[in-house]
Motif scaffolding. Structure first.
Motif, short mmCIF file in Angstrom:
data_model
loop_
_atom_site.label_atom_id
_atom_site.label_comp_id
_atom_site.label_asym_id
_atom_site.label_seq_id
_atom_site.Cartn_x
_atom_site.Cartn_y
_atom_site.Cartn_z
N ASN A 112 -16.09 2.89 -2.24
CA ASN A 112 -14.85 2.57 -1.80
C ASN A 112 -13.99 3.72 -1.04
O ASN A 112 -13.53 3.40 -0.29
N VAL A 113 -14.37 4.99 -1.54
CA VAL A 113 -13.88 6.12 -0.91
C VAL A 113 -14.44 6.06 0.57
O VAL A 113 -13.62 6.36 1.42
N LEU A 114 -15.73 5.93 0.78
CA LEU A 114 -16.27 6.06 2.14
C LEU A 114 -15.51 5.15 3.00
O LEU A 114 -15.28 5.41 4.31
N LYS A 115 -15.44 3.95 2.51
CA LYS A 115 -14.68 2.75 2.95
C LYS A 115 -13.40 2.95 3.46
O LYS A 115 -12.71 2.35 4.32
N GLY A 116 -12.68 3.82 2.76
CA GLY A 116 -11.21 3.98 2.94
C GLY A 116 -10.16 3.14 2.02
O GLY A 116 -8.91 3.56 2.28
N ASP A 117 -10.94 2.59 1.19
CA ASP A 117 -9.99 1.77 0.16
C ASP A 117 -9.47 2.63 -0.88
O ASP A 117 -8.34 2.34 -1.39
N MET A 118 -9.90 3.50 -1.20
CA MET A 118 -9.76 4.78 -2.20
C MET A 118 -9.68 6.28 -1.62
O MET A 118 -10.38 6.40 -0.80
N MET A 149 -4.35 13.50 6.80
CA MET A 149 -5.42 13.33 7.70
C MET A 149 -6.46 14.10 6.95
O MET A 149 -7.73 14.04 7.19
N ILE A 150 -6.23 15.43 6.44
CA ILE A 150 -6.89 16.28 6.02
C ILE A 150 -7.74 15.60 4.57
O ILE A 150 -8.94 15.81 4.33
N LYS A 151 -6.71 14.98 3.87
CA LYS A 151 -7.28 14.30 2.67
C LYS A 151 -8.27 13.33 3.12
O LYS A 151 -9.48 13.09 2.51
N THR A 152 -8.08 12.48 4.18
CA THR A 152 -8.85 11.49 4.44
C THR A 152 -10.18 12.16 4.83
O THR A 152 -11.27 11.45 4.54
N LEU A 153 -10.21 13.31 5.66
CA LEU A 153 -11.51 13.47 6.14
C LEU A 153 -12.39 14.09 5.02
O LEU A 153 -13.50 14.19 4.92
N PHE A 154 -11.63 14.90 4.16
CA PHE A 154 -12.29 15.64 3.04
C PHE A 154 -12.94 14.49 2.14
O PHE A 154 -14.10 14.33 1.80
#
Length: 197
Positions: A96-102, A1-6
């Motif tokens: 792609n990172v903002l969308k959560g794909d990467m 979760m920390i990585k996703t938020l970052f």
């Protein structure tokens, strides 16, 4: 979760900060190579789920007398060559990172056609989100063999952490500044993967 938020927080910040660069690169491509400005291709992500990856286009659409696209080294010229050498073609993947794909850090998303060619060990690279940069990229990028790349990818899957990601991001910055390991020894990009021997 920390990585996703970052990842998503940094992605949003960078999209805002880099917006003038996006505009300049888009105009360069438009005036030097024409449309399309972006290159979009389906790639396998986490658990091999397919998503669309974004890049700035770096190759022309020049074809031979038979209507076939010319080899990569003949289509990667001028402004496209500069964009590729400075790794600016990767900037749209921040979306792609903002969308959560990467993620910012992870194994690079490769071609869908490679999936059935992976060994059981190599398939483990799909156990984490793909990244804009990764452990293989800072340890040779396109200048190392496919087997070495996959070994680095699997090592990352087994050892990934927030602090390792920070280290990889810093090493990536140094690679980009030095423009190192962009091409393989025999091609302007990287030879196609045809399976491990």
């Amino acid at each position: 979760m920390i990585k996703t938020l970052f990842d998503r927080s940094l992605a949003l910040l960078l999209i805002i900060l880099f917006s003038p660069i996006y505009l300049i690169i888009s105009l360069l491509i438009l005036f030097k190579m024409g449309r399309p400005i972006f290159f979009r291709q389906k790639r396998p992500g986490l658990n091999s789920e397919i998503f669309g990856i974004y890049k700035f286009r770096t190759m022309t659409n020049e074809k031979d007398e038979n209507g076939e696209l010319l080899p990569d080294d003949q289509r990667l010229v001028g402004v496209g060559k500069f964009i590729r050498s400075a790794s600016l073609d990767e900037l749209p993947q921040i979306l792609n990172v903002l969308k959560g794909d990467m993620s910012f850090v992870g194994p690079r998303p490769l071609l869908i056609e490679y999936l059935p060619l992976y060994s059981q060990k190599q398939k483990r690279r799909q156990d984490v989100k793909p990244g804009i940069t990764g452990w293989a990229q800072v340890n040779g990028r396109n200048a190392i063999s496919w087997e070495q790349k996959f070994d680095y990818d699997v090592w990352y899957v087994d050892h990934h952490s927030f602090w390792l990601d920070i280290k990889i991001l810093w090493m990536t910055f140094l690679k980009v500044v030095n423009r190192s390991d962009i091409s393989s020894d025999t091609a302007v990009t990287m030879e196609k993967f045809e399976g491990s021997s």
